[in-house]
Design an enzyme around this catalytic site. Structure first.
Site: not given
Ligand code: GDP
Ligand code: MN
Length: 379
Positions: A101, A189
Site C-alpha cells: 500500500y 492512493e
C-alpha cells in the site's frame, strides 16, 4: 472531487507511475471488444467512487473475451455502497507476487502531506490500520523540500528487501507526491502496489481526490467530474450554490456559514442527536437558496426534523424567512421545522414566520434541544 480509478490511473500514468493500460466500457459488448483487443487474461473492474469493490464482487479476472463480457454484464448496474456501476475498466491482468500500500493524504495533525506505506497492502488495509498499525509506516513531508530521495528509499525498503524493487517503489512514491502536489489532490492512493513474479513493481489500483478549491483554476481537472456517479443531493446542492455534505443522521440542518454549521452539528451531537447533513447556505443568502436547501434536505427520507440556525450578519434573516415561506407554499414539508435566528432584520423575519404560523427562537441551545426532542418523539 473524487476521480474514477481509470481517471486516476491516467493521471498517475502521465506522471510516470507504471500501471497496466486498459480502456473503459459502458456495455458488456464494449468490455468484450476491449478484452479481445488486449488479449490474454484481463481484469474487469467496477468504476464507482467507493473502495472495497473487490470484496463487493466488482473486480473479476476474465480468461477470455467471452468471460469478460459475462463479468461486465454482472458488474454493470451493480450497487456498491449505494452507488450504481455505470462503467467498467478492462485492463490486462498482472500476476501478483506481493501486494503493498502507498498513499498520500493532507494530514491535519502535522499540517503536511502525509505519506503512508505498508507491505501489507491489498483489500484489507483498513483492517491492517486497525489491528496491526505497526505495519504502516508514515512520513509527514515538509512541502518546502518535498519528498527527499533518501526518505523515499527508506520507505521503499520498508516494503521490499530487494534493492531494485525498493528503488522502483521509491521512484513511484516520488512520482505520486509530485502528481499529488501538481494536481491539488487531497488524497492519492495506490492499493495494491504489486510486485510480479518476474520482479516488476506495478500500480494495480489508483484512487485520487482533488480538492474542490483547485477546480476553478484547473478546468482540465474540473472536466473529469462525473455527476452521474455522485450522490444526487450533492449535485443538486452544488448547482444551487450550496455547500452540502450528506451524513447518516436524521436532523436536517440549514445554517449560514461553515463555522456556525460545524458548531450546530457539534451541538446537535452534544444534546444526543445526529445531524443528517452539513449545509451552508453561504454569507449572502437569497430566498431561493433556502428553497433549494429545503428541497434537498426533505428529499432525504432519513430526515425526521429540520433545524434552521441563522446568524444574520450579511445574511438577512428576513430573506431566510421568506425562503421558508416560499418553500412551504411550493412543496409539502412533512417533518417539523425549528427555526433559530438572530441578527439582521430579525423583527421582520419573526413577523414573516408568524404570518405562516411559525415561531422563531433566538437561543441556539434551546433550538437544538427542541429539535433533538422532536426527533426522539418521531422515532
Ligand atoms: P478495491 O477492492 O476497490 O480496492 O479494488 P482493487 O483494484 O484494489 O482490486 C481488488 C483486488 O483484486 C486486488 O487487491 C487484487 O488482489 C485483485 N486484482 C486487481 N487487479 C488484479 C490483477 O491484475 N491481477 C490479479 N491477479 N489480481 C488483481
Ligand atoms: Mn484497491
Amino acid at each position: 472531487m473524487n476521480l474514477h480509478e481509470y481517471q486516476a490511473r491516467e493521471l498517475l500514468r502521465a506522471a510516470g507511475v507504471p500501471t497496466p493500460e486498459g480502456d473503459v466500457a459502458s456495455t458488456p459488448d464494449e468490455a468484450e471488444a476491449i478484452a479481445r483487443r488486449i488479449g490474454g487474461t484481463v481484469v474487469v473492474k467496477a468504476q464507482v467512487h467507493a473502495g472495497g469493490r473487490g470484496k463487493a464482487g466488482g473486480v473479476k479476472l476474465a480468461a477470455s473475451p467471452a468471460e469478460a463480457k459475462e463479468h461486465a454484464s454482472r458488474i454493470l448496474g451493480m450497487q456498491i455502497k449505494g452507488l450504481t456501476v455505470q462503467k467498467v475498466l478492462v485492463v490486462p491482468a498482472a500476476d501478483i507476487a506481493t501486494e503493498a500500500y502507498v498513499g498520500l493524504i493532507v494530514d491535519r495533525e502535522s499540517q503536511r502531506p502525509l505519506l503512508m506505506v505498508s507491505p501489507a497492502g491489498g483489500i484489507d488495509i483498513e483492517e491492517v490500520a486497525a489491528k496491526t498499525p505497526e505495519k504502516i509506516f508514515k512520513l509527514a513531508i515538509d512541502p518546502r523540500y518535498g519528498l527527499m530521495p533518501h526518505q523515499a528509499l527508506g520507505l521503499g525498503f520498508k516494503l521490499y528487501t530487494d534493492a531494485a524493487q525498493a528503488r522502483a517503489a521509491a521512484k513511484i512514491m516520488a512520482t505520486l507526491y509530485a502528481a499529488f502536489m501538481a494536481n491539488g489532490a487531497s488524497l492519492a492512493e495506490i492499493n495494491p502496489l504489486v510486485t510480479t513474479p518476474d520482479g516488476k513493481v506495478l500500480a494495480l489500483d489508483a484512487k485520487v481526490s482533488i480538492d474542490d478549491n483547485e477546480l476553478d483554476r484547473r478546468p482540465d481537472l474540473a472536466a473529469l467530474r462525473d455527476e452521474s456517479a455522485e450522490a444526487p443531493a450533492e449535485v443538486a446542492a452544488r448547482h444551487a450554490g450550496l455547500t452540502f455534505i450528506k451524513l447518516d443522521g436524521n436532523v436536517g440542518c440549514v445554517v449560514n456559514g461553515a463555522g456556525l454549521a460545524m458548531a450546530t452539528m457539534d451541538l446537535v451531537k452534544y444534546y444526543g442527536g445526529e445531524p443528517a447533513n452539513f449545509l451552508d447556505i453561504g454569507g449572502s443568502s437569497n430566498p431561493e437558496k433556502v428553497v433549494n436547501a429545503l428541497r434537498i434536505i426533505t428529499s432525504d427520507p432519513q430526515v425526521k426534523a429540520i433545524l434552521f440556525n441563522i446568524f444574520g450578519g450579511i445574511t438577512r434573516t428576513d430573506d431566510v424567512a421568506n425562503g421558508i415561506k416560499t418553500a412551504l407554499a411550493e412543496f409539502p414539508v412533512k417533518v417539523p421545522i425549528v427555526v433559530r435566528l438572530t441578527g439582521t432584520n430579525e423583527a421582520e423575519a419573526v413577523k414573516i414566520l408568524q404570518g405562516i404560523g411559525m415561531t422563531a427562537l433566538s437561543d441556539m441551545d434551546e433550538a437544538v434541544q427542541k429539535i433533538v426532542a422532536l426527533v426522539r418523539e418521531a422515532a
